[in-house]
Design a protein around this motif. Structure first.
Motif, PDB file in Angstrom:
ATOM      1  N   ASN A  20       0.824  -1.213   0.000  1.00  0.00           N
ATOM      2  CA  ASN A  20       0.000   0.000   0.000  1.00  0.00           C
ATOM      3  C   ASN A  20       0.856   1.261   0.000  1.00  0.00           C
ATOM      4  OD1 ASN A  20      -2.301  -1.561  -0.036  1.00  0.00           O
ATOM      5  ND2 ASN A  20      -2.510  -1.565   2.184  1.00  0.00           N
ATOM      6  N   LYS A  21       1.953   1.224   0.704  1.00  0.00           N
ATOM      7  CA  LYS A  21       2.862   2.376   0.746  1.00  0.00           C
ATOM      8  C   LYS A  21       3.410   2.665  -0.657  1.00  0.00           C
ATOM      9  CE  LYS A  21       6.604   4.085   3.629  1.00  0.00           C
ATOM     10  NZ  LYS A  21       7.506   3.776   4.736  1.00  0.00           N
ATOM     11  N   ARG A  22       3.761   1.624  -1.386  1.00  0.00           N
ATOM     12  CA  ARG A  22       4.273   1.813  -2.753  1.00  0.00           C
ATOM     13  C   ARG A  22       3.191   2.353  -3.676  1.00  0.00           C
ATOM     14  NH1 ARG A  22       8.261  -3.382  -3.537  1.00  0.00           N
ATOM     15  NH2 ARG A  22       9.885  -2.576  -2.174  1.00  0.00           N
ATOM     16  N   LEU A  23       1.986   1.794  -3.606  1.00  0.00           N
ATOM     17  CA  LEU A  23       0.893   2.266  -4.451  1.00  0.00           C
ATOM     18  C   LEU A  23       0.582   3.725  -4.148  1.00  0.00           C
ATOM     19  CD1 LEU A  23      -2.323   0.523  -5.486  1.00  0.00           C
ATOM     20  CD2 LEU A  23      -2.507   2.699  -4.340  1.00  0.00           C
ATOM     21  N   LEU A  24       0.446   4.061  -2.892  1.00  0.00           N
ATOM     22  CA  LEU A  24       0.100   5.421  -2.494  1.00  0.00           C
ATOM     23  C   LEU A  24       1.225   6.409  -2.797  1.00  0.00           C
ATOM     24  CD1 LEU A  24      -1.640   4.441   0.830  1.00  0.00           C
ATOM     25  CD2 LEU A  24      -2.764   5.528  -1.132  1.00  0.00           C
ATOM     26  N   GLY A  25       2.457   5.957  -2.712  1.00  0.00           N
ATOM     27  CA  GLY A  25       3.586   6.811  -3.012  1.00  0.00           C
ATOM     28  C   GLY A  25       3.571   7.310  -4.448  1.00  0.00           C
ATOM     29  N   ARG A  26       3.067   6.494  -5.365  1.00  0.00           N
ATOM     30  CA  ARG A  26       2.995   6.878  -6.782  1.00  0.00           C
ATOM     31  C   ARG A  26       1.892   7.896  -7.054  1.00  0.00           C
ATOM     32  NH1 ARG A  26       3.931   1.070  -7.682  1.00  0.00           N
ATOM     33  NH2 ARG A  26       1.684   0.838  -7.875  1.00  0.00           N
ATOM     34  N   LEU A  27       0.963   8.080  -6.123  1.00  0.00           N
ATOM     35  CA  LEU A  27      -0.156   8.997  -6.339  1.00  0.00           C
ATOM     36  C   LEU A  27       0.154  10.432  -5.943  1.00  0.00           C
ATOM     37  CD1 LEU A  27      -3.119   6.739  -5.150  1.00  0.00           C
ATOM     38  CD2 LEU A  27      -2.346   7.189  -7.486  1.00  0.00           C
ATOM     39  N   ASN A  28       1.287  10.633  -5.274  1.00  0.00           N
ATOM     40  CA  ASN A  28       1.717  11.978  -4.899  1.00  0.00           C
ATOM     41  C   ASN A  28       0.651  12.743  -4.098  1.00  0.00           C
ATOM     42  OD1 ASN A  28       3.797  13.875  -4.856  1.00  0.00           O
ATOM     43  ND2 ASN A  28       2.891  15.016  -6.546  1.00  0.00           N
ATOM     44  N   LYS A  54      -3.606  17.469   8.155  1.00  0.00           N
ATOM     45  CA  LYS A  54      -4.657  16.707   7.495  1.00  0.00           C
ATOM     46  C   LYS A  54      -4.119  15.315   7.146  1.00  0.00           C
ATOM     47  CE  LYS A  54      -8.034  16.981   3.827  1.00  0.00           C
ATOM     48  NZ  LYS A  54      -8.513  17.720   2.672  1.00  0.00           N
ATOM     49  N   LEU A  55      -4.749  14.296   7.745  1.00  0.00           N
ATOM     50  CA  LEU A  55      -4.306  12.918   7.549  1.00  0.00           C
ATOM     51  C   LEU A  55      -5.308  12.127   6.712  1.00  0.00           C
ATOM     52  CD1 LEU A  55      -3.252  11.991  11.197  1.00  0.00           C
ATOM     53  CD2 LEU A  55      -1.847  13.033   9.409  1.00  0.00           C
ATOM     54  N   LEU A  56      -4.770  11.207   5.931  1.00  0.00           N
ATOM     55  CA  LEU A  56      -5.552  10.170   5.279  1.00  0.00           C
ATOM     56  C   LEU A  56      -5.136   8.882   5.967  1.00  0.00           C
ATOM     57  CD1 LEU A  56      -7.451   9.045   3.103  1.00  0.00           C
ATOM     58  CD2 LEU A  56      -5.497   9.037   1.524  1.00  0.00           C
ATOM     59  N   ILE A  57      -6.087   8.245   6.644  1.00  0.00           N
ATOM     60  CA  ILE A  57      -5.784   7.065   7.454  1.00  0.00           C
ATOM     61  C   ILE A  57      -6.444   5.838   6.833  1.00  0.00           C
ATOM     62  CG2 ILE A  57      -6.050   5.990   9.729  1.00  0.00           C
ATOM     63  CD1 ILE A  57      -6.271   8.901  10.866  1.00  0.00           C
ATOM     64  N   PHE A  58      -5.641   4.798   6.598  1.00  0.00           N
ATOM     65  CA  PHE A  58      -6.148   3.508   6.135  1.00  0.00           C
ATOM     66  C   PHE A  58      -6.120   2.569   7.324  1.00  0.00           C
ATOM     67  CE2 PHE A  58      -4.735   5.583   2.327  1.00  0.00           C
ATOM     68  CZ  PHE A  58      -5.685   5.224   1.384  1.00  0.00           C
ATOM     69  N   LEU A  59      -7.284   2.031   7.667  1.00  0.00           N
ATOM     70  CA  LEU A  59      -7.438   1.272   8.905  1.00  0.00           C
ATOM     71  C   LEU A  59      -7.972  -0.129   8.638  1.00  0.00           C
ATOM     72  CD1 LEU A  59      -7.506   1.255  12.053  1.00  0.00           C
ATOM     73  CD2 LEU A  59      -9.812   2.230  11.878  1.00  0.00           C
ATOM     74  N   ASP A  60      -7.215  -1.128   9.065  1.00  0.00           N
ATOM     75  CA  ASP A  60      -7.664  -2.516   8.999  1.00  0.00           C
ATOM     76  C   ASP A  60      -8.607  -2.771  10.175  1.00  0.00           C
ATOM     77  OD1 ASP A  60      -7.829  -5.187   8.183  1.00  0.00           O
ATOM     78  OD2 ASP A  60      -6.000  -5.778   9.216  1.00  0.00           O
ATOM     79  N   MET A  88     -11.627   2.509   5.810  1.00  0.00           N
ATOM     80  CA  MET A  88     -11.467   1.139   6.283  1.00  0.00           C
ATOM     81  C   MET A  88     -10.892   0.342   5.115  1.00  0.00           C
ATOM     82  SD  MET A  88     -12.653   1.597   9.299  1.00  0.00           S
ATOM     83  CE  MET A  88     -12.584  -0.051   9.961  1.00  0.00           C
ATOM     84  N   LEU A  89      -9.829  -0.388   5.358  1.00  0.00           N
ATOM     85  CA  LEU A  89      -9.189  -1.208   4.340  1.00  0.00           C
ATOM     86  C   LEU A  89      -9.082  -2.607   4.923  1.00  0.00           C
ATOM     87  CD1 LEU A  89      -7.784  -1.471   1.611  1.00  0.00           C
ATOM     88  CD2 LEU A  89      -5.660  -0.756   2.724  1.00  0.00           C
ATOM     89  N   SER A  90      -9.980  -3.484   4.502  1.00  0.00           N
ATOM     90  CA  SER A  90     -10.100  -4.770   5.167  1.00  0.00           C
ATOM     91  C   SER A  90     -10.348  -5.892   4.173  1.00  0.00           C
ATOM     92  CB  SER A  90     -11.264  -4.714   6.168  1.00  0.00           C
ATOM     93  OG  SER A  90     -11.430  -5.949   6.799  1.00  0.00           O
ATOM     94  N   ILE A 111     -12.994  -0.086   1.851  1.00  0.00           N
ATOM     95  CA  ILE A 111     -12.344  -0.701   0.693  1.00  0.00           C
ATOM     96  C   ILE A 111     -11.974  -2.132   1.043  1.00  0.00           C
ATOM     97  CG2 ILE A 111     -10.364  -0.611  -0.875  1.00  0.00           C
ATOM     98  CD1 ILE A 111     -10.204   2.413  -0.278  1.00  0.00           C
ATOM     99  N   GLU A 112     -12.365  -3.051   0.169  1.00  0.00           N
ATOM    100  CA  GLU A 112     -11.928  -4.437   0.330  1.00  0.00           C
ATOM    101  C   GLU A 112     -10.521  -4.565  -0.226  1.00  0.00           C
ATOM    102  OE1 GLU A 112     -14.676  -7.287  -1.343  1.00  0.00           O
ATOM    103  OE2 GLU A 112     -16.366  -6.234  -0.465  1.00  0.00           O
TER     104      GLU A 112
END
Length: 131
Positions: A20-28, A54-60, A88-90, A111-112
């Protein structure tokens, strides 16, 4: 100007965090990303941040010690001034989990796994380009 000051990944699976870090890193979307294997550690860090960040939080959801629901309960109680976006990322496909996620004001989507650009675009089209 970037969309977020920071992205926070909260998942007890380090491989998911890495992907997820790699995918999100490409979105700038931001300059800084933080990953946490335990929700309680993430909550402690978030509480110390300036409310203007301002945070974007992905939470399992399913994690040991403090699960995603426990995190949300504590977040709402301890961080009422924050205006973060929580997704929510689950791996859960249970409709009840989706329904429960809507009871939390800060949760803007469910998000699934796996995370994809398309799934992000569907929830946050103002921040993510459709590719």
């Amino acid at each position: 100007m970037l969309a977020f000051d920071s992205i926070v990944l909260i998942d007890d699976d380090p491989i998911n965090n890495l992907i997820n870090k790699r995918l999100l890193g490409r979105l700038n979307l931001c300059d800084e990303m933080a990953e946490f294997l335990e929700a309680k550690d993430a909550l402690e860090r978030i509480r110390k941040l300036d409310n203007e960040k301002k945070l974007l939080i992905f939470l399992d959801i399913n994690m040991p010690v403090m699960n995603g629901w426990d995190f949300l309960d504590q977040y709402e109680m301890l961080c009422p001034e924050r205006q973060d976006i929580i997704l929510m990322l689950s791996s859960s496909i249970d409709y009840q989990d989706r329904k429960k996620s809507r009871t939390f004001e800060a949760v803007k989507g469910f998000i699934e796994k796996p995370l994809t650009n398309q799934k992000l675009f569907e929830i946050l089209p103002e921040y993510v380009k459709n590719e």
